[in-house]
Design a protein around this motif. Structure first.
Motif, PDB file in Angstrom:
ATOM      1  N   ALA A  18      87.353  17.066  -0.934  1.00  0.00           N
ATOM      2  CA  ALA A  18      86.879  16.119   0.306  1.00  0.00           C
ATOM      3  C   ALA A  18      86.574  17.110   1.520  1.00  0.00           C
ATOM      4  CB  ALA A  18      88.886  15.547   0.647  1.00  0.00           C
ATOM      5  N   ILE A  19      87.612  18.131   1.911  1.00  0.00           N
ATOM      6  CA  ILE A  19      87.118  19.414   2.778  1.00  0.00           C
ATOM      7  C   ILE A  19      86.317  19.780   2.625  1.00  0.00           C
ATOM      8  CG2 ILE A  19      87.941  21.516   3.541  1.00  0.00           C
ATOM      9  CD1 ILE A  19      90.751  20.930   2.748  1.00  0.00           C
ATOM     10  N   MET A  20      85.386  19.920   1.451  1.00  0.00           N
ATOM     11  CA  MET A  20      84.194  20.506   1.026  1.00  0.00           C
ATOM     12  C   MET A  20      83.232  19.703   1.547  1.00  0.00           C
ATOM     13  SD  MET A  20      84.032  23.059  -2.488  1.00  0.00           S
ATOM     14  CE  MET A  20      82.664  22.694  -2.573  1.00  0.00           C
ATOM     15  N   GLY A  21      83.218  18.182   1.232  1.00  0.00           N
ATOM     16  CA  GLY A  21      82.295  17.218   1.503  1.00  0.00           C
ATOM     17  C   GLY A  21      81.968  16.945   3.853  1.00  0.00           C
ATOM     18  N   TYR A  22      83.385  17.027   3.601  1.00  0.00           N
ATOM     19  CA  TYR A  22      83.870  16.916   5.564  1.00  0.00           C
ATOM     20  C   TYR A  22      83.339  18.314   5.844  1.00  0.00           C
ATOM     21  CZ  TYR A  22      85.593  16.444  10.283  1.00  0.00           C
ATOM     22  OH  TYR A  22      86.262  16.505  11.394  1.00  0.00           O
ATOM     23  N   PHE A  23      83.459  19.153   5.409  1.00  0.00           N
ATOM     24  CA  PHE A  23      82.218  20.430   6.529  1.00  0.00           C
ATOM     25  C   PHE A  23      81.172  20.012   6.104  1.00  0.00           C
ATOM     26  CE2 PHE A  23      80.665  24.314   6.093  1.00  0.00           C
ATOM     27  CZ  PHE A  23      80.739  25.254   7.523  1.00  0.00           C
ATOM     28  N   LEU A  24      80.703  20.131   5.070  1.00  0.00           N
ATOM     29  CA  LEU A  24      78.868  19.699   4.882  1.00  0.00           C
ATOM     30  C   LEU A  24      78.556  18.109   5.855  1.00  0.00           C
ATOM     31  CD1 LEU A  24      76.094  20.260   2.883  1.00  0.00           C
ATOM     32  CD2 LEU A  24      77.211  18.252   1.373  1.00  0.00           C
ATOM     33  N   TRP A  25      79.384  17.549   5.488  1.00  0.00           N
ATOM     34  CA  TRP A  25      78.713  16.280   6.289  1.00  0.00           C
ATOM     35  C   TRP A  25      79.045  17.142   8.311  1.00  0.00           C
ATOM     36  CZ3 TRP A  25      82.367  14.088  10.897  1.00  0.00           C
ATOM     37  CH2 TRP A  25      81.420  12.594  10.961  1.00  0.00           C
ATOM     38  N   LEU A  26      79.462  17.752   8.553  1.00  0.00           N
ATOM     39  CA  LEU A  26      79.996  18.366  10.149  1.00  0.00           C
ATOM     40  C   LEU A  26      78.494  19.012  10.203  1.00  0.00           C
ATOM     41  CD1 LEU A  26      83.465  19.652  10.722  1.00  0.00           C
ATOM     42  CD2 LEU A  26      82.425  17.711  12.029  1.00  0.00           C
ATOM     43  N   THR A  27      77.816  20.623   8.787  1.00  0.00           N
ATOM     44  CA  THR A  27      77.004  21.128   9.146  1.00  0.00           C
ATOM     45  C   THR A  27      75.194  20.538   9.557  1.00  0.00           C
ATOM     46  OG1 THR A  27      77.327  21.947   7.111  1.00  0.00           O
ATOM     47  CG2 THR A  27      78.180  22.611   8.511  1.00  0.00           C
ATOM     48  N   THR A  28      75.616  19.629   8.862  1.00  0.00           N
ATOM     49  CA  THR A  28      74.244  18.760   8.340  1.00  0.00           C
ATOM     50  C   THR A  28      73.711  17.059   9.249  1.00  0.00           C
ATOM     51  OG1 THR A  28      75.107  17.054   6.677  1.00  0.00           O
ATOM     52  CG2 THR A  28      74.052  19.343   6.287  1.00  0.00           C
ATOM     53  N   ARG A  29      75.056  16.832  10.488  1.00  0.00           N
ATOM     54  CA  ARG A  29      74.568  16.459  11.379  1.00  0.00           C
ATOM     55  C   ARG A  29      73.599  16.412  12.210  1.00  0.00           C
ATOM     56  NH1 ARG A  29      79.983  14.965  13.978  1.00  0.00           N
ATOM     57  NH2 ARG A  29      79.065  17.374  14.503  1.00  0.00           N
ATOM     58  N   PRO A  30      72.586  15.822  12.328  1.00  0.00           N
ATOM     59  CA  PRO A  30      71.371  15.802  13.205  1.00  0.00           C
ATOM     60  C   PRO A  30      72.349  16.313  14.641  1.00  0.00           C
ATOM     61  CG  PRO A  30      71.156  13.917  12.779  1.00  0.00           C
ATOM     62  CD  PRO A  30      72.432  13.948  11.971  1.00  0.00           C
ATOM     63  N   VAL A  31      72.060  17.038  15.793  1.00  0.00           N
ATOM     64  CA  VAL A  31      71.717  17.450  17.389  1.00  0.00           C
ATOM     65  C   VAL A  31      71.335  16.242  18.235  1.00  0.00           C
ATOM     66  CG1 VAL A  31      71.685  18.927  19.182  1.00  0.00           C
ATOM     67  CG2 VAL A  31      72.158  19.595  16.796  1.00  0.00           C
ATOM     68  N   GLU A  32      72.456  15.363  19.204  1.00  0.00           N
ATOM     69  CA  GLU A  32      71.855  14.906  19.702  1.00  0.00           C
ATOM     70  C   GLU A  32      72.444  15.298  21.028  1.00  0.00           C
ATOM     71  OE1 GLU A  32      73.766  10.250  21.028  1.00  0.00           O
ATOM     72  OE2 GLU A  32      74.300  10.965  19.208  1.00  0.00           O
ATOM     73  N   ILE A  33      70.301  15.060  22.006  1.00  0.00           N
ATOM     74  CA  ILE A  33      70.374  15.249  23.408  1.00  0.00           C
ATOM     75  C   ILE A  33      70.578  14.386  23.929  1.00  0.00           C
ATOM     76  CG2 ILE A  33      69.263  16.470  24.707  1.00  0.00           C
ATOM     77  CD1 ILE A  33      68.372  17.882  23.171  1.00  0.00           C
ATOM     78  N   ILE A  34      71.502  14.624  24.202  1.00  0.00           N
ATOM     79  CA  ILE A  34      72.622  13.299  25.875  1.00  0.00           C
ATOM     80  C   ILE A  34      71.317  12.790  26.650  1.00  0.00           C
ATOM     81  CG2 ILE A  34      73.951  11.931  26.781  1.00  0.00           C
ATOM     82  CD1 ILE A  34      74.093  12.426  23.626  1.00  0.00           C
ATOM     83  N   ALA A  35      71.526  13.934  27.532  1.00  0.00           N
ATOM     84  CA  ALA A  35      70.715  14.596  29.064  1.00  0.00           C
ATOM     85  C   ALA A  35      69.989  15.919  28.897  1.00  0.00           C
ATOM     86  CB  ALA A  35      71.958  14.084  30.146  1.00  0.00           C
ATOM     87  N   VAL A  36      69.959  16.147  29.800  1.00  0.00           N
ATOM     88  CA  VAL A  36      69.292  17.407  30.550  1.00  0.00           C
ATOM     89  C   VAL A  36      68.990  17.243  31.784  1.00  0.00           C
ATOM     90  CG1 VAL A  36      67.578  19.154  30.564  1.00  0.00           C
ATOM     91  CG2 VAL A  36      67.479  17.491  28.611  1.00  0.00           C
ATOM     92  N   HIS A  37      69.950  18.497  32.568  1.00  0.00           N
ATOM     93  CA  HIS A  37      70.188  18.896  34.347  1.00  0.00           C
ATOM     94  C   HIS A  37      69.739  20.024  34.834  1.00  0.00           C
ATOM     95  CE1 HIS A  37      72.515  13.988  34.727  1.00  0.00           C
ATOM     96  NE2 HIS A  37      73.314  15.281  33.227  1.00  0.00           N
ATOM     97  N   GLU A  38      69.101  19.678  35.628  1.00  0.00           N
ATOM     98  CA  GLU A  38      68.006  21.360  35.829  1.00  0.00           C
ATOM     99  C   GLU A  38      68.699  21.324  37.184  1.00  0.00           C
ATOM    100  OE1 GLU A  38      64.089  21.452  34.272  1.00  0.00           O
ATOM    101  OE2 GLU A  38      64.467  19.879  34.077  1.00  0.00           O
ATOM    102  N   ASP A  39      68.212  22.960  37.282  1.00  0.00           N
ATOM    103  CA  ASP A  39      68.846  23.135  38.909  1.00  0.00           C
ATOM    104  C   ASP A  39      68.029  24.839  38.714  1.00  0.00           C
ATOM    105  OD1 ASP A  39      70.113  23.793  41.731  1.00  0.00           O
ATOM    106  OD2 ASP A  39      71.852  24.149  40.986  1.00  0.00           O
TER     107      ASP A  39
END
Length: 155
Positions: A18-39
């Motif tokens: 279960a721990i290995m499965g959870y870690f695998l799930w954590l490491t393979t989730r796609p990164v979601e970019i919510i917003a980009v703010h510039e200054d």
């Protein structure tokens, strides 16, 4: 006695799986970019599901920096060549201004702030190589493609 040992081993194997499965799930989730703010040459990228390890963060940046440039036109170097891109944990979303929150002036609403939870920063001074900054340390990409941890590498 043997039955108790078997039960214990079974519980350990299931828990380990279960721990290995959870870690695998954590490491393979796609990164979601919510917003980009510039200054200027400073950029804040609000994300969910960012890699956990320093190596994962740096590898993600190296794999995706061309996509970020084409999609969001970041980073935007200053005339002297320097820039700063910080990835922030989006967490519970935008909130009202309050002590020690990061607020974005490009949003004309009361809900324009996030809790300050930086995940990863890429800095370039002048026209030098990029420096990668994480909670665990500072790293630099060498000309040969090798990533080295800089001495005194804390945040």
């Amino acid at each position: 006695m043997k039955a108790n040992l078997r039960k214990t081993l079974l519980v350990l194997v299931v828990a380990g799986g279960a721990i290995m499965g959870y870690f695998l799930w954590l490491t393979t989730r796609p990164v979601e970019i919510i917003a980009v703010h510039e200054d200027g040459n400073y950029c804040s990228v609000l994300v969910k599901n960012f890699p956990i390890t320093d190596k994962g963060k740096i590898d993600w940046w190296l794999r995706n920096k061309d996509i970020l440039k084409s999609r969001y036109d970041i980073p935007k170097p200053a005339t002297y060549g320097g820039y700063d891109v910080t990835f922030w944990k989006f967490g519970d979303g935008y909130k009202e201004d309050k002590y020690d929150r990061l607020c974005f002036d490009d949003m004309k609403t009361k809900m324009n702030c996030i809790d300050k939870e930086p995940i990863f920063t890429i800095k370039r001074f002048n026209y030098e190589r990029e420096i990668f900054i994480t909670y665990e340390g500072r790293y630099k990409l060498k000309d040969n493609g090798k990533i080295i941890k800089l001495k005194g590498g804390g945040p």
